[in-house]
Design a protein around this motif. Structure first.
Motif, PDB file in Angstrom:
ATOM      1  N   TYR A   6       9.946 -27.078 -10.887  1.00 60.70           N
ATOM      2  CA  TYR A   6      10.992 -26.192 -10.333  1.00 60.70           C
ATOM      3  C   TYR A   6      11.510 -26.290  -8.988  1.00 60.70           C
ATOM      4  N   LEU A   7      10.356 -26.365  -8.230  1.00 62.54           N
ATOM      5  CA  LEU A   7      10.703 -26.573  -6.777  1.00 62.54           C
ATOM      6  C   LEU A   7      11.384 -27.678  -6.329  1.00 62.54           C
ATOM      7  N   HIS A   8      11.113 -28.695  -7.068  1.00 57.70           N
ATOM      8  CA  HIS A   8      11.817 -30.372  -6.891  1.00 57.70           C
ATOM      9  C   HIS A   8      13.385 -29.913  -7.432  1.00 57.70           C
ATOM     10  N   ARG A  19      12.207 -17.822 -11.854  1.00 56.92           N
ATOM     11  CA  ARG A  19      13.342 -17.015 -11.368  1.00 56.92           C
ATOM     12  C   ARG A  19      14.067 -17.577 -10.143  1.00 56.92           C
ATOM     13  N   GLU A  20      13.275 -18.186  -9.180  1.00 55.02           N
ATOM     14  CA  GLU A  20      13.481 -18.584  -7.879  1.00 55.02           C
ATOM     15  C   GLU A  20      14.475 -19.851  -8.297  1.00 55.02           C
ATOM     16  N   ARG A  21      14.098 -20.561  -9.180  1.00 54.70           N
ATOM     17  CA  ARG A  21      14.788 -21.796  -9.505  1.00 54.70           C
ATOM     18  C   ARG A  21      16.203 -21.147 -10.074  1.00 54.70           C
ATOM     19  N   LEU A  22      16.245 -20.387 -10.983  1.00 52.51           N
ATOM     20  CA  LEU A  22      17.443 -19.709 -11.612  1.00 52.51           C
ATOM     21  C   LEU A  22      18.510 -18.756 -10.364  1.00 52.51           C
ATOM     22  N   ALA A  23      17.728 -18.334  -9.354  1.00 52.85           N
ATOM     23  CA  ALA A  23      18.445 -17.770  -8.269  1.00 52.85           C
ATOM     24  C   ALA A  23      19.047 -18.979  -7.165  1.00 52.85           C
TER      25      ALA A  23
END
Length: 871
Positions: free
Chosen positions: A369-371, A466-470
């Motif tokens: 996700y962070l990548h 959710r951070e990736r979605l944001a």
């Protein structure tokens, strides 16, 4: 932006301007037509003066239309005035009071009964009335929500204006425009949600309608049964059943009415959401022309993005280390679980293994996700730079390219958002299952701790998702304004700029890599050049054929020069016998060679295929030319000698074999195959084959001897041994003879030439020798006249030549004469006709002369010896 999504940023910056009601009206005036249209078509009142619906309001119209479908008076069930219009809470309370009064009336007789009787007594009308009471209460709640919504419409409009209020003077900074775009995006999401709720309410109303129709049908059936009954006791029971059916109709009616209220409320909320979107769009259109985006602001925002990217990379490294530790713990726990023997220990270790596995999955998935979020940061930086270029008016030629790239980015983000939302739903379902497991009794401390750890891991994974979605929302909120601005800029460009853009697009398309073959990129340019070369080769071949057929052939046709006819035969062979596969191979190779689509081994294969196809085509041309030449020679010879047909056929066979042997040897020589060894091997093999098929080869060579020496031809009458007949066909191995008795006799050429052959076809005249005999009693004068008579009779026949007639010998029982003459012609039938005429003439002449033919006789002479005289 420091980890805060654009949606959260928009929510945190919503201004509170409730105390400033004058300024929002100034902002609302330019967009008032949009709001009025949205509110009017959504049936939303424009002021609080309409908050109390009257007889003409949409809600009352729905009630009146539904009441007309109730075909009985509710007073018959003890509810007079139940269907009166309800426009306020008091009206609903009045309907509920009617139901309570009717319930009290039905429950009063139960108090007069004994305890035992009251337990056995069950009036179904009471249950129906209780259902009706609950249905009216539900409708009252929804109607109250509608009234509250109508009363708050004016305040909602003011809040819309306040939410879009710009409290600074132009020029505006880019953050304000981004905030408005974020609010508009949130409003669009809310509008889509309200639209979905409205569709659900409409489907709920459609599902309730059949229940209302079924209840009304049962009421009519109960009414008919009561009308047909005449027994007093039965009529009381049927009357109660009818009242119960009427109450069921009212219950279905109230449910339907509540569903209609729900549809009306959903429509109002959807219209208000549309008004919010329209207001924000109008505000953005007013603010956008005065927005400035300086280089300092760009650098500041790029620095924020870079700092955010560095923080993400640090988190990625921490998650990788956490994942490695979780993987080690999971591996150790799994080994202990697999080696455990106690059942309780196995259950505890199994739960702990799943917890470690969840932690490992959360760490690995979080890294992924962070990548993806880091990749989105790069897209954000690019969008910011392009947005700044749009504001300063640079890079005009690249606008169309940028527009396509931004459109692709928006489409990709939409797909990834859908996938991310699906993943979040799946994670939430898994969490709910684990939380449900926590409620199980006797879970145990170990299982409780393991399940709790698993839930924490899933929560961490959910936070990362959710951070990736944001981040996706933030990128989308930035990409959409860039896309819109690019669309406007592209439409406003001049004609010269459009031409320049088209040229740039063509250049990009010309150099675009279509696919990769054998580690070589194939561009559009290569494909086009290959297709052009392919088409040119086909056109060239077609043009050459046309020129040869229409220009050269007519010149070679005129005149009877044999050399011209030979040239014509060669040209015809070239035109008619050029194989389409050979043309396609040449065109394909030219296309591949010109375009550079083939490299390395594939090019070698294609060249080999082309060489083989060329030699095969040469063989076809040579065969066609030889066949044409032999056929012309055959036609000329056939008029003189029909038997030459077989000879030329065999010659063609050997010529074809020779041509293709030469082609095969040429192909092998071109590819440097050791032909000497092959020829030697073929020679040895040929000797072996010759010994194996020597009989067949003997027949073939004898057939060549027949063709060359011509001892007979087709149509000749021959006698070979005991076989006599006409030659029907001379083949490679056998010869067919049509015998005199009609059957076909097939003889091998070797056997035929091994016997003595008498060919009657070349015979020009037939020598005939026959004998006749007369009796010994014939006189000498008659014998002297016989040769002269025979000569006269023979000479009298047409197509004969008399040779001689002689008294040849004294036979056993006749005087024999020999006659020789010639028949001018080889026809056996003619010979027999002449011989028959001669025989008949001789018979008549002998009768006239009194000469008798001799026939075999035997005369016995008995001699007696003299009787001796007695002495």
């Amino acid at each position: 932006m420091n980890g805060i999504s654009l949606r959260a940023l928009a929510l945190s910056r919503l201004p509170d301007h409730a105390e400033r009601l004058g300024e929002p009206l100034k902002i609302l005036i330019p967009t008032l037509p949009v709001l009025i249209g949205a509110l009017w078509f959504g049936q939303v009142p424009l002021s609080s003066a309409q908050s109390t619906p009257d007889a003409g309001s949409p809600m009352d119209a729905q009630v009146t239309e539904a009441a007309q479908r109730v075909a009985f008076d509710p007073a018959g069930v003890g509810l007079p005035g139940f269907l009166d219009p309800r426009s306020s809470g008091d009206d609903f309370n009045r309907a509920l009071a009617l139901i309570d009064e009717r319930l009290a009336e039905l429950e009063t007789p139960l108090s007069d009964l004994d305890q035992g009787e009251s337990e056995n007594f069950d009036d179904p009308r009471i249950a129906r009335l209780e259902e009706l009471h609950a249905a009216v209460q539900r409708g009252s709640v929804v109607a109250a929500r509608i009234r509250a919504f109508d009363e708050s419409v004016a305040l909602s409009i003011a809040e819309i204006a306040n939410g879009a209020l710009v409290d600074v003077d132009p020029p505006f900074n880019l953050a304000l425009l981004d905030r408005l775009h974020a609010e508009k995006h949130l409003a669009e999401v809310a509008h889509e949600d309200k639209s979905r709720l409205r569709r659900q309410a409409e489907r709920r109303l459609e599902a309730i309608e059949p229940a209302y129709l079924d209840a009304d049908r049962e009421r009519r059936q109960a009414r008919d049964r009561l009308a047909q009954s005449e027994e007093p006791g039965e009529r009381v029971t049927l009357a109660r059943a009818l009242e119960q059916a009427q109450l069921a109709v009212l219950v279905a009616f109230e449910a339907r009415q509540t569903a209609q209220y729900g549809v009306s409320l959903a429509q109002r909320e959807e219209s208000l959401a549309a008004a919010v979107v329209a207001q924000l769009a109008a505000t953005i259109a007013r603010v956008a022309p005065d927005v400035v985006f300086t280089r300092e602001e760009l650098d500041e925002r790029l620095a924020e993005v870079q700092a955010r990217e560095q923080a993400l990379r640090a988190r990625i490294q921490a998650l990788i280390e956490a994942g490695d530790a979780a993987e080690l713990a999971w591996f150790e726990t799994r080994q202990r679980w697999e080696s455990a023997t106690d059942e309780a220990m196995r259950l505890r270790l199994e739960a702990e293994t799943r917890a470690r596995e969840a932690e490992l999955t959360a760490a690995r998935q979080g890294v992924e996700y962070l990548h993806q979020t880091v990749g989105l940061a790069g897209s954000v930086s690019q969008l910011l730079e392009r947005r700044h270029a749009l504001f300063v008016g640079a890079e005009t030629e690249q606008w169309s390219v940028w527009l396509r790239e931004v459109q692709d980015l928006v489409a990709q983000i939409d797909r990834e958002q859908s996938f991310a939302q699906t993943e979040l739903d799946a994670l939430r379902m898994t969490q709910l299952g684990l939380e449900r497991r926590l409620t199980l009794p006797d879970l145990g401390e170990e299982l409780l701790a393991a399940t709790t750890a698993q839930i924490r891991a899933l929560e961490q994974q959910e936070r990362d998702a959710r951070e990736r979605l944001a981040a996706l929302d933030q990128t989308l909120a930035l990409a959409e304004p860039v896309r819109n601005q690019l669309q406007i800029s592209v439409r406003e460009r001049s004609l010269a700029q459009h031409f320049a853009e088209a040229r740039t697009q063509l250049d990009e398309l010309w150099d675009r890599e279509v696919f990769v073959f054998q580690d070589h990129g194939i561009d559009t340019r290569d494909l086009v050049m290959g297709l052009v070369a392919f088409a040119l080769v086909l056109m060239l071949v077609s043009s050459l054929r046309f020129a040869l057929r229409r220009v050269l052939l007519p010149k070679l046709t005129n005149g009877a020069d044999p050399e011209r006819r030979t040239y014509r035969a060669g040209v015809l062979a070239l035109i008619r016998n050029t194989h389409p596969v050979f043309v396609l191979i040449v065109a394909f190779y030219a296309a591949m060679k010109v375009s550079g689509l083939v490299q390395g081994q594939v090019q070698v294969w294609l060249w080999t295929l082309l060489v083989i196809a060329f030699y095969l085509q040469l063989g076809i041309w040579a065969t066609a030319a030889l066949v044409d030449f032999v056929q012309r020679q055959r036609s000329r010879k056939e008029r003189l000698d029909p038997s030459a047909v077989t000879g030329y056929g065999l010659l063609l066979f050997f010529l074809r074999v020779g041509v293709w042997i030469v082609v095969a040897v040429s192909v092998l020589a071109h590819f440097k195959y050791p032909i000497a060894g092959l020829i030697g091997a073929l020679g040895v093999g040929g000797i072996a084959v010759a010994f194996a098929v020597q009989n067949i080869l003997s027949d073939i060579f004898h057939s060549m001897a027949i063709i060359l020496d011509k001892p007979f031809k087709v149509g000749d009458f021959v006698v070979a041994g005991e076989i006599a007949g006409v030659i029907d066909n001379i083949g490679v191995k056998t010869t067919r003879i049509r015998s005199l008795s009609g059957e076909m006799v097939v003889m091998s050429n070797t056997q035929l030439l091994g016997s003595t052959i008498r060919n009657f076809k070349p015979m020009r005249e037939r020598r005939v020798v026959f004998k006749l005999g007369v009796i010994y009693q014939t006189s000498a004068e008659q014998l002297e006249r016989l040769p002269k008579m025979i000569e006269e009779i023979v000479r009298a026949q047409r197509l004969t030549r008399f040779d001689r007639a002689h008294f040849m010998a004294y036979g056993d029982f006749a005087l024999e004469f020999e006659v020789v003459y010639y028949v001018i012609g080889a026809d056996y039938g003619l010979y027999m006709d002449i011989q028959q005429a001669i025989n008949l003439a001789l018979y008549r002449r002998f009768q006239q002369e009194g000469i008798q033919f001799a026939y075999p006789t035997q005369e016995v002479i008995v001699r007696r010896s003299p009787v001796p005289v007695p002495g």
